[in-house]
Design an enzyme around this catalytic site. Structure first.
Site, PDB file in Angstrom:
ATOM      1  N   HIS A   4      17.780  -3.886  69.300  1.00 49.97           N
ATOM      2  CA  HIS A   4      17.635  -4.725  68.161  1.00 49.97           C
ATOM      3  C   HIS A   4      18.680  -4.893  67.035  1.00 49.97           C
ATOM      4  CE1 HIS A   4      15.034  -6.710  65.055  1.00 49.97           C
ATOM      5  NE2 HIS A   4      15.189  -5.925  64.144  1.00 49.97           N
ATOM      6  N   ASP A  34      13.104  -6.386  72.486  1.00 52.71           N
ATOM      7  CA  ASP A  34      14.351  -5.636  72.101  1.00 52.71           C
ATOM      8  C   ASP A  34      14.177  -4.331  71.618  1.00 52.71           C
ATOM      9  OD1 ASP A  34      13.349  -5.906  69.374  1.00 52.71           O
ATOM     10  OD2 ASP A  34      14.992  -7.207  68.853  1.00 52.71           O
ATOM     11  N   GLN A  50      39.747 -13.093  72.337  1.00 53.02           N
ATOM     12  CA  GLN A  50      39.495 -13.771  73.521  1.00 53.02           C
ATOM     13  C   GLN A  50      39.276 -15.451  73.144  1.00 53.02           C
ATOM     14  OE1 GLN A  50      37.727 -12.328  76.993  1.00 53.02           O
ATOM     15  NE2 GLN A  50      36.150 -13.852  76.709  1.00 53.02           N
ATOM     16  N   SER A  88      17.074  -9.653  61.895  1.00 52.32           N
ATOM     17  CA  SER A  88      15.826  -8.993  61.576  1.00 52.32           C
ATOM     18  C   SER A  88      15.149  -9.714  60.390  1.00 52.32           C
ATOM     19  CB  SER A  88      16.204  -7.515  61.433  1.00 52.32           C
ATOM     20  OG  SER A  88      14.888  -6.850  61.460  1.00 52.32           O
ATOM     21  N   MET A  89      14.783  -9.023  59.338  1.00 52.23           N
ATOM     22  CA  MET A  89      13.990  -9.686  58.152  1.00 52.23           C
ATOM     23  C   MET A  89      14.962 -10.400  57.504  1.00 52.23           C
ATOM     24  SD  MET A  89      12.528  -7.093  55.178  1.00 52.23           S
ATOM     25  CE  MET A  89      12.778  -7.489  53.720  1.00 52.23           C
TER      26      MET A  89
END
Length: 661
Positions: A618, A567, A162, A324-325
């Site tokens: 998450h 989240d 797209q 994340s981490m």
């Protein structure tokens, strides 16, 4: 045959007698088939008599489903529901398929099935159908499945195609992706082992992140633990066992077959021209403490050299993406690479500004996550490690809490996830920023509470700072030593302290204790999910059995876990530092780096087990159409197309937090 015939005749007679008592008289039948039929009728009538007694107990609810003759009403007939289900099962695929018919054939298809008329019929039947089907019809009529919605973008390569069509974007900045905790596959490279466990049988097999992991942890739990646990004293490989992070894109695209992690991102980047010469996945052994990654694997040195090579070959600065981490790893790296000293990067001030174009912080844990505390105290993993349900079920089912705690304590990377910022971010016994969210009579600042005390050892409730101190106090000495050498969870009181902390690696994973690098041309994008209940505080109890794990979550409590906005893994308040940076030049952001914040509302698709294109959970956020859209725009040099969006009150909360600077 004669015996059977006589038995049936006797049954018929018995049935006839019973039916005569109820006022019904039936003629005898001569045909054997009729005898069986009569037997069945008698059986049904006996059931009817029994049902009549039950009907008196059930009352009006039973009678409501039957007409005056005792028969089921037509709208409650199973046969009707079956026919309607078959009818919808045929027409609904046509309804969905119509959206995907080639443009040249769409008129023909619309004439074949009139969907406006179909909606009228569906309205007539909605009150009769089960609630699940009725909700499904409501979604169709609301247009939730139109081609203009993001749901269609959950398909492979859809976002990239797209953007390619709408903006004609193409690859520009080399991309380096740093995965989160536990999402990188870990494989065995040892061939020795010990008397109980022959390591050669697992050579080059993934003992983390594969079905082989599940099979081994179930069939040979002791051997699996010996491989994945690190040496308690050194924090590195135990004698005769060697595990290393898998390398390449295969290390992070799937956790277990069918459970994607970074695969959607790889696909969409590929559409606009990215390939291994323009992007890489910087997989790492997330079990190790951060500096041990450099000490054992030279991870940060390799990352630095990869970025320099990309910059040299392409002439473009690099786009770093952390999830994340992984966002903590990137922040740590930006301090490490410019620091001077043994095991440090020695790149000098200005290295980040020269080599890094942008840092995408996707659902990052820059200020940690509360779930890390119960993981280290009582081995909570099912809801602490947000990955494949089957894998987490295996860890919960086949390993005791004590075994899980001992394993997690050897992993030096886990304490890096402990929350940072103490009362400034997480509140105290009087109040917390999130309290207004749910009009709590209590406060989230009361992080761990004890409702039932069995000794004087744990006779008071704990703030976040107190909880971390308690976690370390009940941990082995070697874990306490490693945490104090590698990490810090407080905050700097003044600018002088901020600058001083830049000299030692224990502060580099905490943005409350060190500033951003002097990189005025770098851009930061903080993108994270909201509208998903997330663990924030806990009720604990002390076990009476001294042989068992001493402290566990009190699941007998009325509310053992307190939830807040987030989240699903990282609470909203853990993103406070992004909002502090976004306020402009300050001791925390000395170069005035531009920070764009995008909050994504979690809107999972009820028919997609991973949440679909609108998920902001998450882990599943990596497959969301919106995040992939942002990544492609930023990597292609069109970051100005990413518009900031704030759906929560976090910015207001941050302005009221007692930051010292």
């Amino acid at each position: 045959m004669g015996t059977l015939f006589r038995r049936n005749v006797q049954n018929q007679k018995s049935d006839s007698d019973e039916n005569n008592k109820g006022g019904s008289v039936h003629n005898k039948r001569e045909s054997r088939n009729h005898i069986h039929h009569q037997q069945g009728l008698g059986h049904k009538r006996r059931r009817g008599i029994s049902g009549s007694a039950k009907r008196n107990e059930r009352g009006k609810d039973f009678d409501r489903k039957r007409d005056g003759n005792g028969r089921k009403r037509w709208r409650d007939s199973r046969r009707l529901i079956f026919i309607l289900g078959a009818f919808l099962g045929v027409l609904l695929p046509f309804s969905f398929g119509a959206y995907h018919v080639h443009n040249s054939d769409s008129d023909l298809f619309d004439n074949f099935v009139n969907f406006d008329s179909l909606k009228v019929y569906l309205d007539d039947w909605k009150d009769v159908l089960p609630q699940g089907i009725s909700s499904f019809i409501d979604d169709i009529q609301a247009g939730n499945y139109s081609t203009s919605s993001l749901d269609d973008l959950s398909e492979n390569f859809a976002v990239g195609k797209q953007l390619l069509r709408d903006y004609n974007i193409e690859a520009k900045h080399p991309v380096v992706m740093v995965p989160g905790v536990i999402s990188t596959g870990i494989e065995s490279w040892g061939v020795i082992g010990d008397d109980e466990c022959d390591s050669s049988a697992h050579f080059r097999k993934r003992l983390w992140g594969s079905f082989y992991m599940l099979r081994t942890m179930v069939m040979d739990k002791v051997c699996w633990l010996k491989h994945v646990m690190l040496d308690p004293e050194t924090g590195l490989d135990p004698p005769n066992f060697t595990l290393r992070a898998a390398q390449g894109f295969e290390s992070t695209d799937y956790f277990i077959a069918g459970y994607w992690i970074w695969n959607k991102v790889f696909q969409n980047l590929g559409v606009i021209g990215y390939e291994p010469n323009k992007m890489t996945s910087a997989a790492y052994d997330w079990r190790l403490a951060y500096l041990d990654l450099e000490r054992r694997d030279r991870y940060f040195t390799k990352l630095k050299e990869q970025i320099e090579l990309f910059h040299q070959l392409s002439g473009e600065k690099v786009c770093l993406i952390g999830h994340s981490m992984g966002s903590q790893i990137i922040f740590y790296f930006m301090k490490w690479v410019e620091a001077e000293g043994p095991l440090y990067g020695n790149g000098g001030r200005g290295w980040v500004n020269e080599h890094i174009d942008s840092f995408i912080n996707a659902a990052g844990t820059l200020l940690g996550a509360p779930k890390a505390v119960p993981a280290l105290i009582s081995g909570e993993m099912k809801d602490t490690i947000q990955l494949n349900t089957l894998a987490m079920y295996g860890l919960e089912k086949f390993f005791s809490r004590i075994e899980r705690v001992k394993m997690l304590q050897t992993w030096g990377g886990i304490p890096s996830m402990l929350p940072k910022g103490e009362e400034v971010i997480w509140g105290d016994m009087k109040s917390s920023s999130e309290d207004a969210l749910n009009n709590n009579t209590d406060t989230y600042g009361n992080f761990i509470r004890f409702e039932r005390n069995t000794s004087d050892a744990f006779n008071k409730n704990l703030t976040m700072k107190d909880a971390i101190n308690m976690t370390l106090s009940i941990s082995p000495e070697w874990l306490q030593r490693r945490v104090h050498e590698q990490y810090s969870f407080g905050y700097s009181k003044n600018e002088e302290e901020l600058r001083k902390n830049e000299l030692h690696h224990k502060h580099w994973s905490n943005p409350m204790e060190v500033p951003l690098p002097e990189a005025p041309h770098m851009k930061i994008y903080c993108i994270y999910g909201v509208n998903n209940p997330t663990e924030r505080a806990y009720v604990y109890k002390e076990e009476d059995d001294s042989s068992a794990l001493n402290l566990t979550i009190d699941y007998e409590s009325k509310q053992p876990v307190f939830l807040t906005e987030g989240d699903g893994t990282v609470p909203l308040v853990a993103h406070s530092m992004c909002h502090k940076w976004a306020q402009g030049a300050s001791p925390y952001n000395p170069a005035g780096i531009n920070v764009t914040i995008v909050e994504m509302k979690h809107q999972p698709d009820r028919f997609d087990i991973r949440g679909g294109a609108k998920s902001a959970e998450h882990v599943d956020i990596l497959g969301s159409a919106e995040l992939n859209d942002y990544i492609l725009k930023i990597a292609s040099g069109n970051g100005d197309l990413v518009e900031p969006r704030q759906l929560s009150n976090l910015s207001q909360w941050v302005s009221q937090m007692p930051f010292p600077m």
